[in-house]
Design an enzyme around this catalytic site. Structure first.
Site, mmCIF file in Angstrom:
data_model
loop_
_atom_site.group_PDB
_atom_site.id
_atom_site.type_symbol
_atom_site.label_atom_id
_atom_site.label_comp_id
_atom_site.label_asym_id
_atom_site.label_seq_id
_atom_site.Cartn_x
_atom_site.Cartn_y
_atom_site.Cartn_z
ATOM 1 N N HIS A 99 5.454 -4.910 41.896
ATOM 2 C CA HIS A 99 6.381 -3.910 42.445
ATOM 3 C C HIS A 99 7.819 -4.652 42.926
ATOM 4 O O HIS A 99 7.578 -5.649 43.683
ATOM 5 C CB HIS A 99 5.929 -2.861 43.153
ATOM 6 C CG HIS A 99 5.161 -3.525 44.212
ATOM 7 N ND1 HIS A 99 4.033 -3.809 44.294
ATOM 8 C CD2 HIS A 99 5.428 -3.538 45.679
ATOM 9 C CE1 HIS A 99 3.361 -4.265 45.419
ATOM 10 N NE2 HIS A 99 4.316 -3.946 46.152
ATOM 11 N N HIS A 101 10.447 -3.823 45.720
ATOM 12 C CA HIS A 101 10.942 -2.889 46.601
ATOM 13 C C HIS A 101 12.410 -2.706 46.555
ATOM 14 O O HIS A 101 12.989 -3.854 46.685
ATOM 15 C CB HIS A 101 10.493 -3.409 48.138
ATOM 16 C CG HIS A 101 9.287 -3.276 48.641
ATOM 17 N ND1 HIS A 101 8.487 -2.335 49.303
ATOM 18 C CD2 HIS A 101 8.145 -4.172 48.256
ATOM 19 C CE1 HIS A 101 7.246 -2.624 49.403
ATOM 20 N NE2 HIS A 101 7.064 -3.778 48.812
HETATM 21 P P1 AMP Z 1 3.320 -4.432 49.250
HETATM 22 O O1 AMP Z 1 2.891 -4.716 50.864
HETATM 23 O O2 AMP Z 1 4.633 -5.225 49.034
HETATM 24 O O3 AMP Z 1 2.304 -4.838 48.386
HETATM 25 O O4 AMP Z 1 3.855 -3.051 49.053
HETATM 26 C C1 AMP Z 1 3.195 -1.982 48.858
HETATM 27 C C2 AMP Z 1 3.850 -0.496 49.125
HETATM 28 O O5 AMP Z 1 3.426 0.212 48.461
HETATM 29 C C3 AMP Z 1 3.775 -0.258 50.668
HETATM 30 O O6 AMP Z 1 5.185 -0.379 51.080
HETATM 31 C C4 AMP Z 1 3.149 1.040 50.840
HETATM 32 O O7 AMP Z 1 3.950 1.951 51.545
HETATM 33 C C5 AMP Z 1 3.458 1.614 49.154
HETATM 34 N N1 AMP Z 1 2.526 2.257 48.649
HETATM 35 C C6 AMP Z 1 1.041 2.517 48.640
HETATM 36 N N2 AMP Z 1 0.449 3.348 47.988
HETATM 37 C C7 AMP Z 1 1.503 4.191 47.744
HETATM 38 C C8 AMP Z 1 1.334 5.571 47.085
HETATM 39 N N3 AMP Z 1 0.412 6.002 46.510
HETATM 40 N N4 AMP Z 1 2.895 6.143 46.695
HETATM 41 C C9 AMP Z 1 3.856 5.396 47.096
HETATM 42 N N5 AMP Z 1 3.918 4.398 48.034
HETATM 43 C C10 AMP Z 1 2.899 3.685 48.182
#
Ligand code: AMP
Ligand code: ZN
Length: 141
Positions: A99, A101
């Site tokens: 993903h 950001h």
């Molecule tokens: P990372 O730490 O870069 O892997 O980012 C994962 C991101 O996914 C974090 O910012 C979380 O807040 C977000 N996240 C996790 N679960 C969900 C969800 N169900 N819906 C939206 N965002 C999520």
């Protein structure tokens, strides 16, 4: 992948505020937003991280992020953006479905750089360049 929360969002079996989608990607709002409009752009297909995703899906995610940046600028008056990708736990990755950001920036937001910029040692930078450089490119081939 069956135990992946982002695959569940793609499949429609987990809730999300989806704001954009195309043939290869979807984008939804992060549940822990760093700033208003913090968006996650993901490929529909499961890829673990930056080192595993194929070039076509990576390009599709990058294009979607830019398309959304233009929309967020227009609708939320964002003044700039940070695009961040965490690749592997040492780099803070917590969800193992690739993903990007897309973090809108506002002049009055509270985000800070995650490192303290300070001058490096030129000899050390040159040593690392030697390790990383492409000899063919350096020769102009
Ligand atoms: P990372 O730490 O870069 O892997 O980012 C994962 C991101 O996914 C974090 O910012 C979380 O807040 C977000 N996240 C996790 N679960 C969900 C969800 N169900 N819906 C939206 N965002 C999520
Ligand atoms: Zn997944």
């Amino acid at each position: 992948m069956s135990d992946c929360i982002f695959c569940a969002i793609v499949a429609g079996t987990a809730p999300a505020q989806i704001i954009d989608s195309d043939e290869r990607t979807i984008a939804f709002l992060d549940i822990n937003p760093a700033t208003p409009g913090h968006t996650l752009v993901i490929p529909r297909r499961h890829h673990t991280d930056l080192l595993e995703i194929d070039d076509v899906d990576l390009a599709a995610c990058t294009s979607a992020a830019r398309r959304l940046a233009l929309r967020i600028e227009d609708r939320l008056d964002a003044e700039g953006f940070n695009l961040i990708n965490a690749c592997r736990p040492v780099a803070w990755q917590t969800v193992f479905h690739f993903h990007i950001h897309l973090i809108p920036r506002y002049s009055d937001d509270a985000l800070k750089l995650p490192w303290v910029p300070r001058a490096g040692d030129p000899a050390e930078i040159a040593r690392v360049a030697d390790l990383l450089g492409d000899p063919a490119a350096a020769d102009g081939e």
